[in-house]
Design a protein around this motif. Sequence first.
Motif, mmCIF file in Angstrom:
data_model
loop_
_atom_site.group_PDB
_atom_site.id
_atom_site.type_symbol
_atom_site.label_atom_id
_atom_site.label_comp_id
_atom_site.label_asym_id
_atom_site.label_seq_id
_atom_site.Cartn_x
_atom_site.Cartn_y
_atom_site.Cartn_z
ATOM 1 N N LEU A 94 28.243 30.742 -61.065
ATOM 2 C CA LEU A 94 27.171 29.978 -61.695
ATOM 3 C C LEU A 94 25.819 30.558 -61.293
ATOM 4 O O LEU A 94 25.523 30.681 -60.102
ATOM 5 N N THR A 95 25.010 30.917 -62.298
ATOM 6 C CA THR A 95 23.713 31.555 -62.066
ATOM 7 C C THR A 95 22.602 30.722 -62.691
ATOM 8 O O THR A 95 22.724 30.271 -63.836
ATOM 9 N N GLY A 96 21.538 30.522 -61.943
ATOM 10 C CA GLY A 96 20.365 29.845 -62.459
ATOM 11 C C GLY A 96 19.287 30.844 -62.843
ATOM 12 O O GLY A 96 19.137 31.891 -62.205
ATOM 13 N N THR A 97 18.535 30.544 -63.911
ATOM 14 C CA THR A 97 17.500 31.445 -64.409
ATOM 15 C C THR A 97 16.218 30.677 -64.698
ATOM 16 O O THR A 97 16.249 29.582 -65.273
ATOM 17 N N ALA A 98 15.102 31.260 -64.289
ATOM 18 C CA ALA A 98 13.778 30.766 -64.655
ATOM 19 C C ALA A 98 13.048 31.916 -65.339
ATOM 20 O O ALA A 98 12.995 33.026 -64.802
ATOM 21 N N ALA A 99 12.501 31.661 -66.538
ATOM 22 C CA ALA A 99 11.870 32.732 -67.310
ATOM 23 C C ALA A 99 10.606 32.223 -67.980
ATOM 24 O O ALA A 99 10.466 31.029 -68.257
#
Length: 563
Positions: free
Chosen positions: A531-536
Motif C-alpha cells: 500500500l502506497t500513499g501519494t501527495a501530488a
Amino acid sequence: MRTDPHLVRRAATLAALMLAGSAGTAHAQFSSEAGGSDSVPGASAAPSAEGREPARGEQRKRRAVDVSPYLEVGQVLSAELKGGGDVLTYTTIAAGVDAAIVTRRAEAAATLRYEHRFGESGGLGDADILSGLARGRLEVARGLNLEGGALATRTRADGGGIGGLITGGDNIADVYSLYAGPTLVKRAGSLDVGAGYRFGYTKVDLDGAGSLPGGNFDSSTNHVAWASVGQRPGELPFGWQLSGGYEREDASQLDQRFEGKYARADVTVPIGPTLALLGGAGYEDIEIGQRDPVLDENGLPVRDASGRFVTDKSQPRQLSFDTDGLIWDAGVMWRPSRRTSLTARVGRRYGDTIYTGSFSYRPDHATTIHVGVYDGLSSFGRGLSGGLASLPTQFDPTRNPVDGSLNPCVFGEEGAGCLNPQFGSTTSLQFRNRGVQALYSSRFGRWSYGVGIGYDQRRLLVPANSVLAPLDGVKEENYYLFLSAGRELDTQSDLSLSGYLSYFDHGAAGVGDMQSAGISAAYSRRVWRELTGTAAASLQAFEQDGFASELIASALIGLRYNF
C-alpha cells in the motif's frame, strides 16, 4: 600502393553495419518516416539490432518479467486562479497495470489505466476515462518478429497537446490508435533479405464540436508493405540494396485516400575506417485525394455535431497531391565508435528538395542522446501509427500525477520517444510534415532524467478546386519541450517532477495561437506492505488569442495498492 588490411576491415565493418541496419527500415521511405529510420519522429535513441538478423550472442538478454496490477483511490481539488473560475473537487477510483517484459524472445512495455471520476462540486459530472500505451516485439522464429503497439489518451483537439486534462469540453478528444505486423530480416548466403507489413488504425471521439478549420479527424486505416535485398561489402568494395514498398490509407473524413509506392537502389561506399558515402535513386508514385464537403445555402461547408465535415458523396474525389518520377538522395555516415553515429542526407522527393539526418550518442550505459531531422508526407492517422512503431520496446511509463493522463514522452535505458509531433492537432487534412526532435535520457545515482524538445511543421494539402482550397498551403507549427526527473529517496519513498511548454500556431486566419505550460510534483511512500500513499500538486497555464487566459492549480491525495 600498399593497402592497410586493418583499415579495410574497419571500413568494411562500417558499411556492413550501415547496410544491415537499413535492411529492416525500408518501410521508412513512406510518409513522415521519409529518409529512413534516422528521420523518424520519436525514434529510439539507443543502438538497436531490430534492423538486422541478430547474432546469437545478442539473444542472451537480461530476463525480467514485471507485471504490476493496482487499485487506486484519490481525492482531487482543482482551482482556477485566474479569471474567477470554479473550484472543482472529485473522487477518483482507478484500476490499472504497468508491465515491463524482457525475455529471450520477447520485449514489451505497457501501462493501462481505467478511471472513474465522481464529480462533487463546481459542476463537474461523473466521467469514465481509459488511457494506456503499449509497445512490444515477439520473435516467432529466427529473424521473424511480430511487432505491435497501442495508445489510448486524451488530447486538445486544437493543438494544446496531451496531458493536464481534468475537465471536459468541446476541445477535448479521446484518441485510440494501434498498429501490428510482422517483420522478417534474414541472411541468405551473402545476401541480406528483409520484408514486412504493418496495419494501423486510429479513431478520435470528440466531446463537442471543436473549431478546427480543416475539420476534426474521425477514423482511418492504413497498410504498409515493404521488401528489400542487399549485400554487405566483401565480394564488392561497396554495399548495395534494392528495396520497394506500397502504402495506402483510407480515412472516413471527406473520403480521403493516400496511395504511394516506390522502388529504389542504394549503395554504401566506405571511404575510411569511420566514414562512408551514401547514395540512392529510384521511382515513386504518390496520390492523395478527397471529396468536397456538402455546402449549405450560403455556400459554406456543412459540419456535424462533432465539427466534422459532411462528405458530398455525389462529387468525384479530387487530388490534393500528385507526384511520380525520379527520386534520389545522397549523404554521409560517420561512426567513430559503437556509441556515436551521425547521418546526413539531401535529396529530391515529393517534387521538392528534402533534408534528413540524425545524430546518436551514448556516452555510457545509462545515458542516450538522439537528434533527428525528418521530412515527409503524413496525416493524423498515419503519423500515430508510425510514431508508435518508432517508440522503444522498453520504457518507464510516466503519467501526470494528478489527473493520471499519459505524458507525451517516454524514456528508458533502451531509448526514448516523444509523440508531441503526432498530437499537433487532430486535423482531418493530409499534410507535408517537417521538423526536428532532440531526446535526452540519463540515470545518475538515484536520479533519472528525461528531456524531449522539438519543432514540427505541417503544411496542409487541399485540392486546388475544392471549396476548402483557401487552406491549401497553410502551415501549422508546433514548438514543444517536456522535462521529467525522478529520485528514489530511500527504499520506501520516491519523488517525481515533470514540466512542459508548448506553443502551437494554426496558421489559418481567424484561429488564435495556443500557448500552454505546466509543472507537477509527486511524493510517494509505502505505508504498509504493498500500500502506497501519494501527495501530488500541479500548476498549469493556458493562453489562446481571443480567449481569456487560464491558470489552474490542482492537488491530489491518494492511496494505491499493488498486487
